[in-house]
Design an enzyme around this catalytic site. Sequence first.
Site, PDB file in Angstrom:
ATOM      1  NE  ARG A  53      -2.867   0.608   3.549  1.00 45.16           N
ATOM      2  CZ  ARG A  53      -2.322   1.492   4.367  1.00 45.16           C
ATOM      3  NH1 ARG A  53      -2.138   2.698   4.162  1.00 45.16           N
ATOM      4  NH2 ARG A  53      -2.058   1.103   5.552  1.00 45.16           N
ATOM      5  CE1 TYR A 107     -15.523   8.048 -17.920  1.00 52.57           C
ATOM      6  CE2 TYR A 107     -14.069   8.667 -16.070  1.00 52.57           C
ATOM      7  CZ  TYR A 107     -14.970   7.737 -16.688  1.00 52.57           C
ATOM      8  OH  TYR A 107     -15.352   6.606 -16.047  1.00 52.57           O
ATOM      9  CG  ASP A 179      -7.705  11.969 -18.835  1.00 50.13           C
ATOM     10  OD1 ASP A 179      -6.994  11.232 -19.373  1.00 50.13           O
ATOM     11  OD2 ASP A 179      -8.958  11.703 -18.228  1.00 50.13           O
ATOM     12  CE  LYS A 204     -11.349   3.525 -20.498  1.00 46.84           C
ATOM     13  NZ  LYS A 204     -11.298   3.472 -18.956  1.00 46.84           N
TER      14      LYS A 204
HETATM   15  C1  LIG Z   1     -10.776  10.017 -20.513  1.00 43.24           C
HETATM   16  C2  LIG Z   1     -10.752   8.808 -19.158  1.00 43.24           C
HETATM   17  N1  LIG Z   1     -10.361   9.191 -18.093  1.00 43.24           N
HETATM   18  C3  LIG Z   1     -10.172   8.684 -16.854  1.00 43.24           C
HETATM   19  C4  LIG Z   1     -11.084   7.506 -16.760  1.00 43.24           C
HETATM   20  C5  LIG Z   1     -11.242   7.134 -15.612  1.00 43.24           C
HETATM   21  O1  LIG Z   1     -10.594   5.877 -15.462  1.00 43.24           O
HETATM   22  P1  LIG Z   1     -10.525   4.201 -14.830  1.00 43.24           P
HETATM   23  O2  LIG Z   1     -12.033   3.742 -15.346  1.00 43.24           O
HETATM   24  O3  LIG Z   1      -9.526   3.519 -14.984  1.00 43.24           O
HETATM   25  O4  LIG Z   1     -10.897   4.526 -13.138  1.00 43.24           O
HETATM   26  C6  LIG Z   1     -11.854   7.227 -18.074  1.00 43.24           C
HETATM   27  C7  LIG Z   1     -12.446   6.015 -18.142  1.00 43.24           C
HETATM   28  O5  LIG Z   1     -13.263   5.551 -18.890  1.00 43.24           O
HETATM   29  C8  LIG Z   1     -11.502   7.778 -19.282  1.00 43.24           C
HETATM   30  O6  LIG Z   1     -12.138   7.456 -20.323  1.00 43.24           O
END
Ligand SMILES: Cc1ncc(COP(=O)(O)O)c(C=O)c1O
Length: 387
Positions: A53, A107, A179, A204
């Site tokens: 952790r 997102y 992001d 992803k």
């Molecule tokens: C552009 C983007 N940022 C952040 C996230 C969040 O990621 P996670 O689902 O791994 O928590 C996603 C999830 O779909 C995303 O598409």
Amino acid sequence: MSESKHKQNTIGLNSIAVHTGTIHDAFGGVNTPIQPSTAIEYLSGNGNIPYPRNFNIPNHEAVSKKIAALEGGESAIVLATGMSAIAAGILAIAKPGDHILMQNNIYGGTRAFVELLREKHNINVTLITSMTPDSLAQSVTNETVLVYLETPTNPLLEIIDIALITQWAKDNGILTMIDNTFASPVNQRPLELGCDIIMHSATKYMGGHSDLMAGALIGTAEYIEKCRKISAIYGMSLNAVDLSLLERSIKTIGVRVNQQNANALEIAEWLSKHPGIAKVHYPGLQSHPGHDIAKRQMSGFGGMMSFELAGNDMEYRDDFLQKLRMISVATSLGGVESTMTIPAQTSHYLITSEERALLGITDMLIRFSVGIEDAQDIIHDLERALQ
Ligand SMILES: Cc1ncc(COP(=O)(O)O)c(C=O)c1O
């Protein structure tokens, strides 16, 4: 154990992806061994208490070094999900009373986190519809500590000029966090464009096989240490097995994403000529409003696109999706397999259809994560389903 001899600043992205961070085992194996122990001897550890952790196990060290090098950053931390990276990354900067300028079309999970920031942390967030220096200047306050952006956007693949925004933020003494999930480090390296912090949903393109969840933050060693302290308390670490799976997956990120770039461009061009398609949103198309900026700040246009089916008949839309054979209608994105979603039913289902219309998200809009299959086979699948 000895660290791989390859160094990040002398080798290319594919070599970094394969070699950087790898901890060779005593047996001579070329892969970092999985160290799942939670009870770890500590008397000889210089006060650094080893515990998963605390983000100080070898599997974390290996994959975080690889990710830092891929983005050209000083340091990185790998967390349990993209959402934990967003939460830890923002909370390491903002304290109660601070203010954040955040892009509006981001997102959905990040948008949901904004409500928590406001209600539970007393951190004020202004959502900015058009990310330009002028609109940021209209909303900046003395308390603004962070500009948060995402490009290309989900699901309309809008492009934000990263260098322009980061320059404005620097001039105003404000940090920027991006992001970079949609582009991946293969196509876009925001630190080189002036950004301070990068986050990824490693679920992803980094994971790339739709079988693990992870997140990552990249920045200075000092900032990443702040993130580590917060994430250790909140318990946001990733287990050794998934860290190892992520390290394995990242080795092929360049090969996968370059194939996805090539497939997506060919498919976007094909779709844009099809009479059954009203509009294609893909930054690689010359007709895309952000094409020139994308050409400047991206080395590939990515595997993500969206398109609108002609007409307004949701039965036709559902019939099209049901007729697909190779392409799955499935959540998430960035995997080796091609997948589609209807944003009105998934990422944007919580907002009203009027709000969706304002954002340009129609019921006929389909988001397409292009996989690494042969482009001609994907096109055949689309062609048959569109008939
Ligand atoms: C552009 C983007 N940022 C952040 C996230 C969040 O990621 P996670 O689902 O791994 O928590 C996603 C999830 O779909 C995303 O598409």
